[in-house]
Design a protein around this motif. Structure first.
Motif, PDB file in Angstrom:
ATOM      1  N   GLY A  84     -14.146  14.468 -30.261  1.00 28.05           N
ATOM      2  CA  GLY A  84     -13.035  13.537 -30.345  1.00 28.05           C
ATOM      3  C   GLY A  84     -11.866  13.822 -29.428  1.00 28.05           C
ATOM      4  N   GLY A  85     -11.912  14.926 -28.700  1.00 21.67           N
ATOM      5  CA  GLY A  85     -10.824  15.209 -27.775  1.00 21.67           C
ATOM      6  C   GLY A  85     -10.859  14.283 -26.576  1.00 21.67           C
ATOM      7  N   GLY A  86      -9.827  14.380 -25.746  1.00 23.20           N
ATOM      8  CA  GLY A  86      -9.780  13.552 -24.552  1.00 23.20           C
ATOM      9  C   GLY A  86      -8.397  13.470 -23.976  1.00 23.20           C
ATOM     10  N   LEU A  87      -8.229  12.535 -23.052  1.00 19.07           N
ATOM     11  CA  LEU A  87      -6.952  12.301 -22.384  1.00 19.07           C
ATOM     12  C   LEU A  87      -6.290  11.077 -23.000  1.00 19.07           C
ATOM     13  CD1 LEU A  87      -4.921  12.776 -20.052  1.00 19.07           C
ATOM     14  CD2 LEU A  87      -6.414  11.330 -18.634  1.00 19.07           C
TER      15      LEU A  87
ATOM     16  N   GLY B  11       2.514   9.131 -27.089  1.00 19.19           N
ATOM     17  CA  GLY B  11       2.677   8.066 -28.062  1.00 19.19           C
ATOM     18  C   GLY B  11       1.368   7.557 -28.633  1.00 19.19           C
ATOM     19  N   GLY B  12       0.273   7.966 -28.028  1.00 26.63           N
ATOM     20  CA  GLY B  12      -1.034   7.531 -28.483  1.00 26.63           C
ATOM     21  C   GLY B  12      -1.566   8.363 -29.634  1.00 26.63           C
ATOM     22  N   SER B  13      -2.815   8.082 -29.998  1.00 18.76           N
ATOM     23  CA  SER B  13      -3.452   8.750 -31.140  1.00 18.76           C
ATOM     24  C   SER B  13      -4.841   9.241 -30.767  1.00 18.76           C
ATOM     25  CB  SER B  13      -3.580   7.782 -32.322  1.00 18.76           C
ATOM     26  OG  SER B  13      -2.331   7.335 -32.768  1.00 18.76           O
TER      27      SER B  13
ATOM     28  N   SER C 263       1.326   9.650 -32.543  1.00 13.97           N
ATOM     29  CA  SER C 263       2.568   9.896 -31.810  1.00 13.97           C
ATOM     30  C   SER C 263       2.476  11.174 -30.980  1.00 13.97           C
ATOM     31  CB  SER C 263       3.752   9.991 -32.785  1.00 13.97           C
ATOM     32  OG  SER C 263       3.869   8.819 -33.553  1.00 13.97           O
ATOM     33  N   LEU C 264       1.399  11.270 -30.247  1.00 11.43           N
ATOM     34  CA  LEU C 264       1.149  12.492 -29.483  1.00 11.43           C
ATOM     35  C   LEU C 264       2.197  12.679 -28.387  1.00 11.43           C
ATOM     36  CD1 LEU C 264      -2.711  12.183 -29.335  1.00 11.43           C
ATOM     37  CD2 LEU C 264      -1.472  14.150 -30.255  1.00 11.43           C
ATOM     38  N   ILE C 265       2.520  13.932 -28.130  1.00  8.98           N
ATOM     39  CA  ILE C 265       3.472  14.312 -27.101  1.00  8.98           C
ATOM     40  C   ILE C 265       2.793  15.299 -26.160  1.00  8.98           C
ATOM     41  CG2 ILE C 265       5.475  13.882 -28.568  1.00  8.98           C
ATOM     42  CD1 ILE C 265       5.595  16.849 -29.180  1.00  8.98           C
ATOM     43  N   PRO C 266       3.322  15.453 -24.944  1.00 12.43           N
ATOM     44  CA  PRO C 266       2.689  16.376 -23.996  1.00 12.43           C
ATOM     45  C   PRO C 266       2.531  17.799 -24.536  1.00 12.43           C
ATOM     46  CG  PRO C 266       4.192  14.947 -22.836  1.00 12.43           C
ATOM     47  CD  PRO C 266       4.376  14.651 -24.296  1.00 12.43           C
TER      48      PRO C 266
END
Length: 127
Positions: free
Chosen positions: A8-11, A15-17, A85-88
């Motif tokens: 399930g990982g990735g780029l 702000g994404g999920s 709400s992903l952040i760098p």
């Protein structure tokens, strides 16, 4: 022999999920407390989230609290980590881990208390 396989990982853009999943095989899944950890380049592996054997208790690192949800399905032998709400700063390799010989309501947060680990899945959050 217990095996853990993450997916399930990735780029993803900030702000994404993402939803990470870990499939566990080899022994009775419900006998393990489960956790997610992450390790960024040059940093130590850190606790992200944990869930008890009974699925009734969870615990989150402050850095992901309110943005992530850990869940398990004892019928399917899987544990998931929903991240919103992903952040760098969430960029890291994420690891699934299993801890045995724990009480049913215990959430395990220490790396040293987990005896079984997956190979990890890369999560990259772009700004």
């Amino acid at each position: 022999q217990v095996q853990l396989v993450e997916s399930g990982g990735g780029l993803v853009q900030a702000g994404g999920s993402l939803r990470l999943s870990c499939a566990v095989s080899g022994r009775t899944f419900s006998s393990y407390a489960m956790g997610w950890f992450r390790q960024a380049p040059g940093k130590e592996r850190e606790f992200v989230a944990g869930i008890s054997r009974s699925d009734s208790r969870t615990y989150y690192a402050d850095s992901v609290k309110g943005r992530s949800t850990i869940s398990r399905d004892n019928g399917k032998n899987t544990v998931d980590l929903q991240m919103n709400s992903l952040i760098p700063e969430d960029t890291a390799v994420y690891y699934c881990a299993a801890a045995d010989r724990v009480l049913s309501l215990t959430v395990v947060t220490s790396t040293a208390d987990y005896g079984y680990w997956g190979q990890g899945t890369q999560v990259t959050v772009s700004s």
